[in-house]
Scaffold this motif. Structure first.
Motif, short mmCIF file in Angstrom:
data_model
loop_
_atom_site.label_atom_id
_atom_site.label_comp_id
_atom_site.label_asym_id
_atom_site.label_seq_id
_atom_site.Cartn_x
_atom_site.Cartn_y
_atom_site.Cartn_z
N VAL A 310 -1.05 0.85 -0.75
CA VAL A 310 -0.98 0.20 0.56
C VAL A 310 0.47 0.13 1.03
O VAL A 310 0.77 0.39 2.21
CB VAL A 310 -1.61 -1.21 0.51
CG1 VAL A 310 -1.46 -1.90 1.86
CG2 VAL A 310 -3.08 -1.12 0.14
N ALA A 311 1.38 -0.21 0.12
CA ALA A 311 2.80 -0.25 0.47
C ALA A 311 3.28 1.11 0.96
O ALA A 311 4.05 1.20 1.93
CB ALA A 311 3.63 -0.70 -0.74
N ALA A 312 2.83 2.18 0.29
CA ALA A 312 3.24 3.53 0.69
C ALA A 312 2.77 3.86 2.10
O ALA A 312 3.52 4.42 2.91
CB ALA A 312 2.70 4.56 -0.31
N VAL A 313 1.54 3.50 2.41
CA VAL A 313 1.00 3.77 3.75
C VAL A 313 1.75 2.98 4.80
O VAL A 313 2.10 3.51 5.87
CB VAL A 313 -0.51 3.47 3.79
CG1 VAL A 313 -1.04 3.53 5.22
CG2 VAL A 313 -1.29 4.45 2.91
N LEU A 314 2.04 1.72 4.53
CA LEU A 314 2.80 0.90 5.48
C LEU A 314 4.20 1.46 5.68
O LEU A 314 4.70 1.54 6.81
CB LEU A 314 2.88 -0.54 4.99
CG LEU A 314 1.58 -1.34 4.98
CD1 LEU A 314 1.83 -2.74 4.41
CD2 LEU A 314 0.97 -1.43 6.38
N GLY A 315 4.85 1.84 4.58
CA GLY A 315 6.20 2.40 4.68
C GLY A 315 6.23 3.67 5.49
O GLY A 315 7.13 3.88 6.33
N ALA A 316 5.25 4.54 5.28
CA ALA A 316 5.18 5.78 6.05
C ALA A 316 4.96 5.50 7.52
O ALA A 316 5.60 6.08 8.40
CB ALA A 316 4.07 6.68 5.50
N ALA A 317 4.04 4.57 7.83
CA ALA A 317 3.73 4.25 9.22
C ALA A 317 4.93 3.66 9.94
O ALA A 317 5.16 3.95 11.13
CB ALA A 317 2.55 3.29 9.28
N LEU A 318 5.72 2.85 9.26
CA LEU A 318 6.89 2.26 9.90
C LEU A 318 7.99 3.30 10.10
O LEU A 318 8.67 3.30 11.13
CB LEU A 318 7.40 1.08 9.07
CG LEU A 318 6.54 -0.18 9.17
CD1 LEU A 318 6.87 -1.16 8.05
CD2 LEU A 318 6.70 -0.84 10.53
N ASN A 319 8.18 4.19 9.15
CA ASN A 319 9.17 5.26 9.33
C ASN A 319 8.75 6.20 10.45
O ASN A 319 9.59 6.69 11.23
CB ASN A 319 9.36 6.04 8.03
CG ASN A 319 10.38 5.43 7.11
OD1 ASN A 319 11.59 5.56 7.31
ND2 ASN A 319 9.91 4.71 6.10
N ARG A 320 7.46 6.46 10.56
CA ARG A 320 6.95 7.40 11.57
C ARG A 320 6.64 6.72 12.89
O ARG A 320 6.18 7.37 13.83
CB ARG A 320 5.68 8.08 11.03
CG ARG A 320 5.94 8.95 9.80
CD ARG A 320 4.63 9.34 9.12
NE ARG A 320 4.88 10.23 7.97
CZ ARG A 320 3.99 10.49 7.01
NH1 ARG A 320 2.79 9.92 7.06
NH2 ARG A 320 4.29 11.30 6.02
N SER A 321 6.86 5.40 12.96
CA SER A 321 6.63 4.57 14.17
C SER A 321 5.20 4.68 14.69
O SER A 321 4.97 4.77 15.88
CB SER A 321 7.64 4.90 15.27
OG SER A 321 7.57 6.24 15.70
N THR A 322 4.23 4.65 13.76
CA THR A 322 2.83 4.69 14.16
C THR A 322 2.10 3.38 13.89
O THR A 322 0.93 3.24 14.30
CB THR A 322 2.08 5.81 13.42
OG1 THR A 322 2.06 5.53 12.01
CG2 THR A 322 2.72 7.17 13.67
N LEU A 323 2.73 2.42 13.22
CA LEU A 323 1.98 1.26 12.74
C LEU A 323 1.46 0.38 13.87
O LEU A 323 0.28 0.00 13.88
CB LEU A 323 2.84 0.43 11.78
CG LEU A 323 2.13 -0.74 11.09
CD1 LEU A 323 0.92 -0.24 10.30
CD2 LEU A 323 3.07 -1.49 10.16
N ALA A 324 2.30 0.06 14.84
CA ALA A 324 1.89 -0.88 15.89
C ALA A 324 0.74 -0.33 16.73
O ALA A 324 -0.17 -1.08 17.13
CB ALA A 324 3.08 -1.22 16.78
N ALA A 325 0.73 0.95 16.99
CA ALA A 325 -0.24 1.53 17.92
C ALA A 325 -1.51 2.05 17.25
O ALA A 325 -2.48 2.35 17.95
CB ALA A 325 0.42 2.67 18.70
N HIS A 326 -1.52 2.17 15.95
CA HIS A 326 -2.67 2.76 15.26
C HIS A 326 -3.19 1.78 14.21
O HIS A 326 -2.59 1.63 13.15
CB HIS A 326 -2.29 4.09 14.61
CG HIS A 326 -1.85 5.13 15.61
ND1 HIS A 326 -2.71 6.06 16.14
CD2 HIS A 326 -0.64 5.36 16.18
CE1 HIS A 326 -2.06 6.84 17.00
NE2 HIS A 326 -0.79 6.43 17.04
#
Length: 389
Positions: A310-326
């Motif tokens: 889960v940490a890996a997925v969150l870290g990737a989403a924040l680096n790729r700037s996809t977390l807030a919108a997806h």
């Protein structure tokens, strides 16, 4: 599957003094005894740089055999690192010269480690004593101005070669300098890391042109990763804070789902923490910019099957700037990556530069399979190419 976050499990001690990476994981399996020549895997070094002759390129193969830090000699012998290896200048000379012309073929013993290339001058690895009293190496840190290798043009690929096969990648997690490609031949033919024509210069230009990232470009020598730039005062310590705040605010009133091999986790933000339930209960305090860039701190990923993925997925989403919108993660479509103003423009530039769109721009870049990583359970040979500048 061994990912970059597990394949270098043996690289602790001296390597850790030079690298900002969190490389936890498993040992490299059955190893050839140190100090004895192993049959090894053919390793071909191809100098297609167009900038440096073979006589001005040196290779270093260093790492761990599962019990101790080691280096490989030109004839494929696996030897333990020793403090006595330091010469009168205080540094080892583990350099392997290239053949006078054409391809250089070496033998790669079973081990976990890095293949460094140095152009124009040799690297200086120092044998040191680790916290357990064992000999280890202080690895080059091209992002540290006081490092003895700061002025040397160099880069590396990483690998684990063991009884299970070959697992390898090119990496830009710390910095990017020398364009490298790897080809792994075995059960199938695989290549990754190859840059598009002129892409090295474009990476430098794109990072330099990105707001807040310009000081990460060190002349024409290298571009350092923003996490190291942050630690060196070259990158804003709160640069990504508004984007992180936006993501945390988004899930105060709606669910975020994260799907891993363990199943689907459902999370909400409450009391400043993002807490998930599902296959297990895991919770994350709001990360800092540094946590995101290094995929560490509150986003550290233990190899536990629940919190770590889960940490890996969150870290990737924040680096790729996809977390807030997806609200369903991981996001797998690269067209959605790096679309916001506040994003990891360094990683964005690296992915745009490669022919296959894959790169290791940050430590969790293997999420959804976008890392410059290949593996083969029946390897026959490995080729590392210094591609045109």
């Amino acid at each position: 599957m061994i990912t970059r976050r597990t394949l270098l499990g043996g690289l602790a001690a001296g390597a850790a003094t030079a690298s900002g990476l969190a490389l936890a994981g498993r040992a490299a399996g059955t190893q050839a005894p140190a100090g004895r020549a192993a049959a090894g895997l053919p390793l071909h070094i191809v100098n297609a740089s167009g900038e440096y002759a073979n006589s001005s390129v040196w290779v270093y193969i260093v790492g761990n055999d599962g019990t101790q830090q080691v280096h490989v000699t030109p004839d494929g012998e696996l030897k333990p690192v020793a403090l006595a290896d330091n010469g009168p200048d205080g540094f080892t000379d583990y350099a392997i010269p290239l053949a006078a012309t054409g391809t250089t073929t070496l033998r790669l013993p079973q081990m976990s480690g890095r293949i460094y290339t140095a152009l124009g001058a040799k690297l200086r690895f120092k044998a040191v004593e680790d916290g357990n009293g064992k000999a280890a190496l202080a690895y080059p840190a091209g992002w540290v101005a006081s490092d003895p290798n700061y002025d040397v043009l160099h880069d590396c690929a990483e690998f684990t070669y063991n009884s299970g096969g070959m697992y390898c990648n090119t990496t830009m997690v710390d910095m990017f300098s020398v364009p490298l490609a790897i080809k792994l031949s075995g059960a199938k033919e695989q290549t990754t890391g190859t840059l598009k024509d002129g892409a090295r210069a474009k990476v430098f230009a794109d990072v330099r042109a990105s707001e807040g990232f310009d000081r990460l470009v060190i002349g024409d020598k290298r571009v350092i990763a923003p996490g190291h730039g942050l630690d060196s005062g070259l990158f804003g310590k709160d640069h990504l804070a508004p984007a992180i705040d936006e993501a945390w605010a988004a899930y105060a009133s709606k669910d975020l789902t994260v799907t891993t091999n363990a199943g689907t986790f459902t999370g909400r933000v409450s009391g400043g923490k993002l807490t998930f339930t599902g296959p297990g209960t895991v919770s994350f305090a709001k990360p800092s910019t540094r946590d995101v860039l290094f995929c560490d701190g509150t986003l550290a990923a233990p190899n536990d099957g629940t919190l770590g993925p889960v940490a890996a997925v969150l870290g990737a989403a924040l680096n790729r700037s996809t977390l807030a919108a997806h609200a369903a993660q991981p996001t797998t479509d690269p067209a959605a990556f790096y679309q916001e103003r506040l994003t990891n423009h360094y990683a964005k530039a690296m992915h745009a530069a490669t022919l296959d769109g894959k790169a290791y721009g940050f430590a969790f870049d293997d999420v959804a399979g976008w890392a410059s990583y290949i593996e083969d359970g029946a390897p026959k040979e490995l080729t590392l190419t210094l591609t045109p500048f």
